[in-house]
Motif scaffolding. Sequence first.
Motif, PDB file in Angstrom:
ATOM      1  N   CYS A  13       0.851  -1.195   0.000  1.00 12.97           N
ATOM      2  CA  CYS A  13       0.000   0.000   0.000  1.00 12.97           C
ATOM      3  C   CYS A  13       0.892   1.253   0.000  1.00 12.97           C
ATOM      4  O   CYS A  13       1.872   1.320   0.740  1.00 12.97           O
ATOM      5  CB  CYS A  13      -0.878  -0.025   1.253  1.00 12.97           C
ATOM      6  N   ASN A  15       0.267   4.133   1.157  1.00  9.34           N
ATOM      7  CA  ASN A  15       0.052   4.959   2.340  1.00  9.34           C
ATOM      8  C   ASN A  15       0.754   4.402   3.582  1.00  9.34           C
ATOM      9  O   ASN A  15       1.468   5.118   4.274  1.00  9.34           O
ATOM     10  CB  ASN A  15      -1.455   5.090   2.583  1.00  9.34           C
ATOM     11  N   CYS A  16       0.572   3.119   3.859  1.00  6.63           N
ATOM     12  CA  CYS A  16       1.104   2.554   5.104  1.00  6.63           C
ATOM     13  C   CYS A  16       2.213   1.514   4.861  1.00  6.63           C
ATOM     14  O   CYS A  16       2.924   1.157   5.789  1.00  6.63           O
ATOM     15  CB  CYS A  16      -0.019   1.903   5.903  1.00  6.63           C
ATOM     16  N   GLY A  19      -0.391  -3.000   4.073  1.00  7.28           N
ATOM     17  CA  GLY A  19      -1.429  -3.732   3.340  1.00  7.28           C
ATOM     18  C   GLY A  19      -0.978  -4.031   1.924  1.00  7.28           C
ATOM     19  O   GLY A  19       0.018  -3.484   1.444  1.00  7.28           O
ATOM     20  N   CYS A  40      -7.140  -0.696   1.364  1.00 10.33           N
ATOM     21  CA  CYS A  40      -6.027  -1.305   2.093  1.00 10.33           C
ATOM     22  C   CYS A  40      -6.586  -1.977   3.345  1.00 10.33           C
ATOM     23  O   CYS A  40      -7.407  -1.385   4.058  1.00 10.33           O
ATOM     24  CB  CYS A  40      -5.014  -0.234   2.473  1.00 10.33           C
ATOM     25  N   CYS A  43      -4.833   0.307   6.511  1.00  9.05           N
ATOM     26  CA  CYS A  43      -5.136   1.733   6.770  1.00  9.05           C
ATOM     27  C   CYS A  43      -6.395   2.213   6.065  1.00  9.05           C
ATOM     28  O   CYS A  43      -6.740   3.389   6.146  1.00  9.05           O
ATOM     29  CB  CYS A  43      -3.950   2.602   6.350  1.00  9.05           C
ATOM     30  N   TYR A  45      -6.931   2.776   2.954  1.00 11.22           N
ATOM     31  CA  TYR A  45      -6.647   3.658   1.812  1.00 11.22           C
ATOM     32  C   TYR A  45      -7.361   3.109   0.586  1.00 11.22           C
ATOM     33  O   TYR A  45      -7.264   1.924   0.285  1.00 11.22           O
ATOM     34  CB  TYR A  45      -5.130   3.699   1.587  1.00 11.22           C
TER      35      TYR A  45
END
Length: 120
Positions: A13, A15-16, A19, A40, A43, A45
């Motif tokens: 992922c 963002n984090c 995931g 995700c 998070c 997302y």
Amino acid sequence: MSNTLTHILKNECPNCHKGKVFKDKNIFLNFGFPKMNEYCSHCNYKFQKEPGYFFGAMYVNYGLTVAQGIATYCVAQMFFEQTFDLRIIPIIAVAITLLTSFNLRFSRLVWIYMFKDYTS
Ligand SMILES: [Zn+2]
């Protein structure tokens, strides 16, 4: 930058980085149609921001395919006497066909990372 490439290749992922974007375990050796997670798992997302979002990934895929075709040509032409031997064309076609599934997944991941909100 190399860190971003590692995250992309690990199907993480944007963002984090925990995931997974695709449900497939391995994005390299998977010849089925890609199954993406909508959000995700870690998070939440959202990967597909709007309908048709991955239409632009087609351009990334096209660039990848052309680059791989040129690279295949450069390697293959070393084994032939003529600069452009027509027997190279099927070799390029096979190489591109084998890389199709990977390119599809990789281009979507690149697209997601390109348009991630880096300000937050
Ligand atoms: Zn995430």
